[in-house]
Write an enzyme that holds these catalytic residues in place. Structure first.
Site, PDB file in Angstrom:
ATOM      1  N   GLY A  28     -34.153  11.430 -11.611  1.00  0.00           N
ATOM      2  CA  GLY A  28     -34.676  10.109 -11.929  1.00  0.00           C
ATOM      3  C   GLY A  28     -35.517   9.489 -10.841  1.00  0.00           C
ATOM      4  O   GLY A  28     -35.846   8.294 -10.904  1.00  0.00           O
TER       5      GLY A  28
ATOM      6  N   ASP B 151     -46.590  13.160 -25.497  1.00  0.00           N
ATOM      7  CA  ASP B 151     -45.830  12.067 -24.903  1.00  0.00           C
ATOM      8  C   ASP B 151     -46.591  11.409 -23.757  1.00  0.00           C
ATOM      9  O   ASP B 151     -46.143  10.379 -23.236  1.00  0.00           O
ATOM     10  CB  ASP B 151     -44.453  12.553 -24.420  1.00  0.00           C
ATOM     11  CG  ASP B 151     -44.544  13.693 -23.428  1.00  0.00           C
ATOM     12  OD1 ASP B 151     -45.073  14.757 -23.809  1.00  0.00           O
ATOM     13  OD2 ASP B 151     -44.106  13.535 -22.274  1.00  0.00           O
TER      14      ASP B 151
ATOM     15  N   ARG C 236     -46.109   0.561 -12.909  1.00  0.00           N
ATOM     16  CA  ARG C 236     -47.456   0.620 -13.476  1.00  0.00           C
ATOM     17  C   ARG C 236     -47.635  -0.502 -14.488  1.00  0.00           C
ATOM     18  O   ARG C 236     -46.703  -0.906 -15.181  1.00  0.00           O
ATOM     19  CB  ARG C 236     -47.736   1.976 -14.122  1.00  0.00           C
ATOM     20  CG  ARG C 236     -46.972   2.282 -15.363  1.00  0.00           C
ATOM     21  CD  ARG C 236     -47.606   3.412 -16.162  1.00  0.00           C
ATOM     22  NE  ARG C 236     -47.523   4.696 -15.514  1.00  0.00           N
ATOM     23  CZ  ARG C 236     -46.578   5.617 -15.783  1.00  0.00           C
ATOM     24  NH1 ARG C 236     -45.629   5.350 -16.662  1.00  0.00           N
ATOM     25  NH2 ARG C 236     -46.584   6.775 -15.175  1.00  0.00           N
TER      26      ARG C 236
END
Length: 472
Positions: free
Chosen positions: A122, A254, A175
């Site tokens: 992660g 994706d 972002r």
């Protein structure tokens, strides 16, 4: 600009996301703050402490999404379908309205494990974060509609990676993007045969991102209209890549969003010189996502998106909607070649000739991609400058004669003071792989960020000089 929060994504309800918690990091050292875009979304007045609280510890922004949301999606990865993906090291943290009343997402990369992390940790390497900051700043400067690297914070963990020296430093990136609704978001619902949620997602996407596709709530008509809007936006995006000399590297479904926005930067590259087979990812063994194959890759992804909409709309109407992609791509190739070369468009035939002449010259001469644009920005009037530069010997012969004639048919755009300073300087802002490695070395070895900041400053000069506003 005042801060205007939103939690629009939560309106989709269960089945689209999972509430998660951010990782707790040992350190939070601010390495990049996008002040220009912070001001455009009403967050420019945050103190350094507040910035780190929100984008390093992920304390909720006032009136916003109360807890982070890991988004659900599937996707084709190198054309192999994978149902075991989703936000595995990121989440949607907040939504805001910008100074153009667009709904924008603040989302993370490297913020910890989620239900979709599988065997990953992660986390994001600091080098990966630095690379994404550079990519987004450069693409924005060159006129590509891209996500923005809003914040980069070093997090004080030592990470092990197989593709770079380890242990390596860690970071968390935030972002700013127009949307994180992917083609893969729809693919997940198709896999579950969930027509109800696809219809809901179509309505949501039209309301917030493509209002021109509204058809009085008739989803059978709105789905093809949405597909057409997405096809046009995607065609514009790929055209912008081609004239930026950019190779995304991983054009999975994706990594493709409904707003036609370039995002999610892993093994990206910029072309040193024109090469259709140039790839960005070392693992792209067959060149599936090579520079010259990007238009076809996005067309293939759009077909997968269209398949999802067959649950709610007639196939024939969806097939017609897909036809918008090719013309949009061509229109935007003409738009971008004129903008990048700093000349006024003439007509379709003349602009097509300029486009063809530019790429033929690049192919035949193997000139530096960005150097050629720098030398001839402003058209034929730049001849004296170009012929005094490092590529002067390449500006001769039949391919160049064709390019010069095409430039002579186009008048120059007016130059701003910023353009004069930039295009009369020693050379263009570039971001080749050896430059990225060169500026990372001092960071890794002695925490010297000087070259990184100098590169960002040069890229900002280019952005102001080109003055290109993305079309979406």
């Amino acid at each position: 600009m005042s801060y205007r929060p939103s939690s629009a994504h939560t309106e989709l309800g269960p089945g689209f996301f999972d509430a998660v918690a951010a990782a707790a990091f040992p350190e939070t050292i601010l390495r990049h703050r996008n002040q220009r875009w912070a001001e455009r979304v009403g967050l420019g007045n945050l103190t350094p402490q507040q910035w780190i609280a929100h984008f390093g510890r992920f304390e909720p922004l006032a009136g916003n999404i109360p807890e982070p949301l890991a988004l659900r999606y599937h996707g084709h990865q190198f054309r192999s379908y994978n149902p075991d993906i989703g936000d595995g090291r990121g989440f949607l943290f907040a939504q805001v309205l910008d100074d153009q009343d667009r709904l924008l997402d603040l989302a993370t990369k490297g913020s910890g494990k989620t239900p979709y992390s599988r065997f990953g940790d992660g986390r994001l390497t600091l080098k990966g974060g630095v690379r994404e900051v550079l990519a987004t700043e450069m693409l924005e400067a060159l006129g590509v509609y891209t996500s923005k690297s809003f914040s980069l914070i070093e997090t004080g963990e030592a990470l092990t990676r197989g593709d770079e020296p380890s242990p390596t430093r860690s970071s968390v990136l935030v972002r700013l993007s127009h949307s994180h609704i992917r083609f893969g978001t729809f693919q997940r619902l198709l896999a579950e045969n969930d027509a109800t949620r696809i219809a809901r997602l179509v309505t949501h996407a039209i309301h917030y991102y493509h209002p021109q596709a509204a058809r009085d709530g008739d989803v059978a008509k709105e789905a093809p209209a949405l597909l057409e809007a997405v096809a046009k936006a995607s065609g514009a995006m790929v055209a912008e890549w081609m004239l930026a000399g950019f190779v995304h590297g991983v054009l999975n479904t994706d990594n493709t969003v409904i707003t036609g926005e370039s995002f999610d930067y892993g093994p990206w590259r910029f072309l040193p010189r024109y090469e259709p087979g140039f790839t960005a990812a070392y693992f792209d063994e067959y060149g599936l996502y090579a520079y010259g194959r990007q238009p076809g890759a996005i067309a293939w992804n759009l077909e997968r998106f269209a398949e999802c909409l067959t649950l709610v709309a007639p196939i024939a109407d969806l097939e017609d909607a897909l036809k918008a992609y090719g013309p949009a791509f061509n229109v935007n190739l003409r738009r971008m070649v004129c903008l990048r070369l700093g000349v006024k468009p003439v007509d379709e035939a003349a602009d097509d000739e300029l486009l063809a002449a530019f790429f033929q010259f690049q192919h035949k001469s193997q000139a530096g991609f960005e150097r050629t644009i720098f030398d001839w920005h402003g058209g034929a009037a730049r001849r004296a400058f170009a012929l005094a530069g490092p590529q002067k010997d390449l500006y001769a012969g039949e391919p160049f004669d064709r390019l010069l004639a095409a430039l002579e048919a186009h008048g120059p755009r007016d130059w701003t003071p910023e353009a004069s300073r930039y295009f009369e300087s020693d050379g263009p802002a570039t971001l080749l792989i050896e430059e990225v490695e060169g500026l990372w070395g001092p960071i890794a070895e002695r925490d010297d960020w000087g070259l990184f900041h100098a590169k960002l400053a040069h890229i900002e000069q280019a952005r102001l000089a080109f003055g290109i506003t993305a079309s979406r």
